[in-house]
Enzyme design. Structure first.
Site, PDB file in Angstrom:
ATOM      1  N   HIS A   1      69.232  91.130 -18.611  1.00  0.00           N
ATOM      2  CA  HIS A   1      68.477  92.360 -18.336  1.00  0.00           C
ATOM      3  C   HIS A   1      69.243  93.578 -18.835  1.00  0.00           C
ATOM      4  O   HIS A   1      70.479  93.597 -18.814  1.00  0.00           O
ATOM      5  CB  HIS A   1      68.238  92.516 -16.835  1.00  0.00           C
ATOM      6  CG  HIS A   1      67.345  91.443 -16.271  1.00  0.00           C
ATOM      7  ND1 HIS A   1      67.569  90.866 -15.053  1.00  0.00           N
ATOM      8  CD2 HIS A   1      66.254  90.833 -16.776  1.00  0.00           C
ATOM      9  CE1 HIS A   1      66.635  89.953 -14.828  1.00  0.00           C
ATOM     10  NE2 HIS A   1      65.824  89.913 -15.855  1.00  0.00           N
TER      11      HIS A   1
ATOM     12  N   ALA B   1      77.788  97.216   5.355  1.00  0.00           N
ATOM     13  CA  ALA B   1      76.750  98.108   5.880  1.00  0.00           C
ATOM     14  C   ALA B   1      75.826  97.373   6.857  1.00  0.00           C
ATOM     15  O   ALA B   1      74.924  97.981   7.428  1.00  0.00           O
ATOM     16  CB  ALA B   1      75.949  98.697   4.738  1.00  0.00           C
TER      17      ALA B   1
END
Lengths: 418, 633
Positions: free
Chosen positions: B298, B320
């Site tokens: 990509h 997180a």
């Protein structure tokens, strides 16, 4: 197709040409490119300043820290510059762990100067980051706290107000010059689809901005809009990336088709070889072999998407040639994998691979190749059946799995018994 | 002096903070429903049919494609909605389509990378459009940025570029998302589950729908944001949106190395903006295996700074509060455990299982898989255009050119289905050259000239001339061959032959000329005879024709063997003498009228010439003069 770095020579060529066209700034810079094929007599005829001025020479190979690596020569005459280049042309060097030969140099006039300014523009998702510092040059990282940055949202023009925070500390006359220069560079940046420009440093010559060192990166996707503006432009490979003949062959194939064909040779003696469909899946298969502790056995990185049978045949031939080049009696595995396809006719894609397998029957046997197939999507049952059948026909172990199996399960199977 | 050198300056924290804050400007919550309708830009039959098939198995009442935009075309496209055929309106402009279908709020753009940005921008500017999905790979970054900026300030959503699209299970599907109907059924995408999924890769999204269906109650919505550096909407945009959709109970994210998008998700998690479990994995841990910078599949997947590495992103997501497995292989288990925990906590409402209706199989795919057979309606044996290049009677066109074949050889392949020796094909070419034209006064040329002067086109002018070819004009070659062959094969003497014809009241075809005489032979006939005598293994039919001529010349001086007779008899020699035709084949060739074909082909050259001649001379409408007509009762 993505962001591509270009040589300093091209960055400066584009900047000079289009600053003039877009904002009528005439940069007094000159640069000459030297490669293996350069005829120095011809070069001197074309660029007469080379014999009239003192010169700077440096490699133009997309790597940084050239000054710190002792690869920049200052204040030479032309003969000195030629001697400096001849001594180093083709020589292999190592920069941050990447080894490769120096093949391209840039020669420019030597500009004695005091001021070293820093300017960088980078394209971000929602706009542009523009950074400026009065303390540019070799110590920029140490002086990073002196760099001022602004964020300019996509549709906002670069006005004097927007630039003001960057040049607030400069005397107004110089600030005005540099502000105008920035606006010009930004215009070129936008008009030519740059994604990154950095000048570290630029200086002032007779009160006008003068870039000494420059890096640029273009959005290759925009090539179709910029054919005339970019001119004859080369996108060099990253430094240290020397293509093997097989890699060049596939790169060439890739450039001529709308399909995606990528092949990177990692370890010619490796015993696990990849033939993976899809950008996302190819990455994950490669990750998985690494996660299973077999990174050193990985022969290649390959990704393909939408190839014709003929293209698939050519890619498969290359991979099979590499995979069977170093037989040592031990088991070698080829992973023919991929995610569950959205559209690709799996049966048809496999036809090209099967033709290559048939061609290499004896090599495959000699290299003790085991083949592991995993794929889903349109017509996958036909594809898997064909693969199974060719294994039986050639007398090569072939295992096939469909969408019911975990995508990367064949990595485990490949590694077993190795 | 000092020459400043340094490596790329790494990220500016301000920038990704900004993008996460601004993410709130994007539409929050639901984008699609069971009544969502789309406009489809650039007609592509298969993706639209796949959308309609999905609609059908989901039990939608209306098709999800309201209209098609095909620049420059208007009308209808026939497609299937279940067993029935429906006609979907085709519009030539985006504006017209939006005006005709004001409730269609999704724009699915299948334009090429060159034109995708411009058409997407005009779609975003339509008040009725809320979501634009861009499939093309290779849209310039600066163009995508314009789309992003416009969408953000107008509360619209861009999905892509470089994406397969997205899907809301049981409700709405973009283009080719989720692949075949079999796969959609396998992944239970015909009814909603509880999982929101977002990834960069379109191929991997399909894989993950499968994985998620295996270990949870399935997908509620899945989006592939596309592999570009700057996707129109980001991973975190969709996670925040999913967080607002009550039916979604957990989220799964598949990221990739390169870019900093995952960090805006990290920020959102840290700020407590996401209160549903997120299971995340960033692929590309292998990048460290490569020594120099690598561009993976990509555009956005580029190994670069440490912060953009898969390892760093996985670590940050874990810190997180996301559930981050140790590897891709462990991803499935992590999703499973997270889902089972939600079940235990009673947060999952059990899905009502439904049996999706069967899609009638397309005839083409049924034939391909060997389930049914269908008779063909046409048979062809002379050429084949299915392979790499067209073949004439099995000979590829490239080798025809490479071997220096001529028109005669091509005629030999297409008419006789074999490669005749060069002397035969050369003879065919000579015949064509000799018959190409015979001046403006013969009936064919006359008709062509009159038609061309009436202002008709080339084809009309040509065929009006060709239509005169028949028993009286141009038919003599065929007849000459037929009669000479019949007479010779039956062993008739020239005397018996000519007299038997006379008895039947038929003039001997191939004999007789308006100008030429016994002492002033036709030069063309002489050349043909010379060529045949030099090259043909046998000229028995021609010798017979010459004997017939000798007899007819004894009756009248103008009864010479003419060009038609020479070609007719020599063609018989060609067929019989080459040894490449059976007797039955020769009879058939003469019976079908191949020689007439030779005349039609040859004369077309002249008739086309006459058409061009008249047009070049700008000749007016032809009107026959009264004086030249005998008006009588």
């Amino acid at each position: 197709m993505a962001r591509k770095k270009i040589r300093e020579y091209d960055s400066k060529r584009l900047l000079k040409e289009h600053l003039k066209r877009l904002v009528h700034i005439d940069l007094p810079i000159c640069s000459a490119q030297v490669t293996e094929s350069t005829d120095f007599t011809e070069l001197l005829e074309k660029e007469s300043w080379l014999s009239q001025r003192r010169l700077v020479v440096k490699p133009d190979m997309l790597f940084g820290k050239r000054g710190k690596s002792g690869l920049v020569a200052l204040n030479l005459d032309f003969a000195g510059a030629v001697e400096f280049i001849k001594k180093r042309l083709g020589q292999e060097i190592e920069i941050e762990g990447c080894k490769g030969p120096i093949t391209t140099f840039i020669i420019e006039p030597f500009i004695p100067h005091k001021e070293e300014y820093y300017l960088a523009i980078s394209s971000e998702r929602l706009g542009f980051n523009i950074s400026f510092s009065e303390c540019g040059g070799i110590e920029i990282e140490e002086n990073w706290d002196k760099v001022n940055s602004i964020f300019l949202p996509t549709k906002s023009p670069l006005t004097d107000e927007a630039i003001a925070p960057l040049i607030a500390d400069l005397p107004s006359e110089i600030g005005k010059k540099i502000g105008n220069f920035m606006k010009g560079v930004f215009a070129v940046f936008q008009d030519l689809d740059f994604s990154f420009i950095e000048m570290n440093p630029f200086t002032l010559v007779d009160g006008e901005a003068y870039p000494l060192d420059m890096r640029g990166e273009l959005d290759e996707n925009a090539a179709f809009k910029n054919e005339d503006k970019w001119g004859n432009l080369e996108f060099p490979l990253p430094f240290g990336r020397v293509l093997s003949p097989e890699e060049s062959f596939i790169l060439d194939l890739n450039d001529k088709t709308s399909a995606s064909l990528k092949f990177t040779l990692l370890n010619p003696k490796g015993r696990i070889w990849n033939m993976i469909a899809g950008g996302g899946a190819s990455l994950i298969y490669t990750d998985t072999v690494g996660d299973l502790g077999c990174a050193t056995e990985l022969g290649n990185y390959t990704e393909y998407g939408g190839p014709s049978e003929e293209e698939m045949l050519k890619l498969a031939r290359v991979i099979l040639d590499c995979a069977t080049a170093n037989p040592d009696g031990r088991k070698r595995s080829i992973l023919i994998g991929g995610n569950i396809a959205n559209l690709t006719d799996v049966g048809a894609t496999f036809d090209g691979i099967i033709r290559a397998l048939k061609e290499k029957k004896s090599e495959l046997k000699e290299a003790n190749i085991h083949i592991y197939v995993r794929r889903g999507g349109p017509n996958y049952l036909t594809g898997l059946a064909k693969m199974q059948a060719v294994g039986e026909e050639l007398g090569i172990p072939v295992e096939v799995y469909g969408p019911e199996a975990v995508m990367t399960g064949i990595c485990n199977r490949a590694i077993e018994g190795m | 002096m000092r020459v400043g050198e340094r490596e790329e300056i790494s990220s500016f924290p301000s920038c990704f903070l900004l993008s996460s804050l601004c993410a709130e400007a994007m539409a929050t919550g639901q984008l699609f429903s069971r009544t969502t309708q789309a406009l489809f830009y650039n007609y592509k039959q298969l993706p639209i049919q796949r959308m309609l098939d999905f609609d059908f198995i989901c039990g939608r009442e209306t098709p999800s494609v309201a209209g098609i935009i095909n620049p420059g075309a208007e009308g209808f496209q026939k497609l299937f909605f279940g067993q029935e055929e429906i006609a979907i309106p085709v519009h030539s402009t985006i504006e017209a389509a939006c005006a005709a279908h004001p409730t269609a709020d999704v724009f699915i753009n299948f334009a090429s990378f060159r034109s995708a940005a411009a058409s997407s921008m005009s779609a975003l500017k339509q008040p009725t459009i809320r979501v634009v999905a861009i499939i093309a790979e290779g849209v310039p970054e600066s163009d995508t940025k314009q789309l992003i900026a416009y969408a953000r300030s107008n509360n619209k959503v861009v999905i892509g570029p470089a994406t397969v699209g997205g899907i809301q299970a049981g409700a709405f599907k973009i283009g080719d998302t989720a692949g075949t109907i079999d796969n959609i059924v396998q992944c239970k995408l015909y009814r909603p589950g509880s999982v929101g999924f977002v990834s960069k890769s379109g191929g991997m999204s399909n894989e993950m729908y499968n994985t998620i269906a295996r270990v949870t109650d399935g997908i509620y919505e899945g989006i592939a944001i596309g592999g570009d550096v700057f996707p129109g909407s980001t991973l975190s945009d969709h996670i925040l949106r999913f967080n607002n959709i009550p039916q979604i109970k957990m989220m799964v994210v598949l990221g990739e190395l390169g870019g900093r998008d995952e960090y805006s998700l990290v920020e959102a998690l840290k700020q407590g903006k996401v209160n549903k479990p997120v299971v995340a994995w960033v692929s590309g841990t292998c990048a460290r295996l490569f020594k120099s910078e690598v561009q993976f599949g990509h555009a956005g997947a580029k190994s670069g700074g440490e912060m953009e590495s898969a390892q760093a992103k996985n670590q940050a997501l874990k810190e997180a509060g996301a559930v981050v497995p140790t590897s891709y292989e462990a991803f499935e288990d992590a999703i499973k455990e997270t889902f089972e925990k939600l079940v235990e906590e009673g947060k999952i409402t059990p899905v009502k299982e439904v049996k999706p209706p069967q899609i009638p199989e397309d005839l083409n795919s049924a034939i391909k898989s060997g389930k049914v057979r269908a008779p063909t309606h046409i048979i062809s044996t002379i050429s084949d255009d299915r392979g790499e290049e067209p073949c004439y009677a099995g000979v590829p066109m490239s080798s025809i050119v490479e071997q220096g074949f001529g028109v005669g050889d091509v005629i030999s392949l297409l008419w006789f289905k074999r490669s005749l020796p060069r002397y035969c094909t050369k003879f065919i070419e000579i015949c064509i050259m000799l018959c190409a034209d015979h001046g403006p006064c013969v009936s064919g040329a006359h008709n062509t000239i009159v038609t061309a002067r009436a202002g008709k086109d080339l084809v009309s002018s040509l065929v009006s001339g060709l239509l005169t070819i028949g028993p009286r004009f141009g038919g003599a070659i065929d007849d000459a061959a037929r009669y000479f062959k019949d007479a010779y094969d039956r062993g008739l003497t020239p005397y018996e032959f000519v007299e038997s014809m006379k008895k039947k009241g038929i003039r001997v075809p191939g004999i007789g000329h308006r100008i030429k005489r016994g002492d002033n032979r036709d030069k063309r006939v002489e050349l043909l005879q010379l060529f045949a005598r030099t090259n043909f293994p046998s000229v028995k039919y021609m010798e017979y024709a010459v004997q017939v001529e000798t007899y007819t010349l004894s009756k009248a001086n103008n009864l010479v063997l003419n060009v038609d007779g020479a070609i007719g008899s020599l063609f018989l020699d060609l067929l019989a003498g080459s040894g490449m035709f059976t007797k039955q084949e020769i009879d058939e060739i003469i019976e079908i009228g191949y020689l007439n074909g030779l005349f039609v082909l040859a004369r077309s050259i002249g008739l086309i010439g006459h058409t061009f001649d008249q047009k070049r001379l700008k000749q007016p409408l032809y009107r026959h003069p009264w004086e030249d007509v005998l008006y009588t009762k």
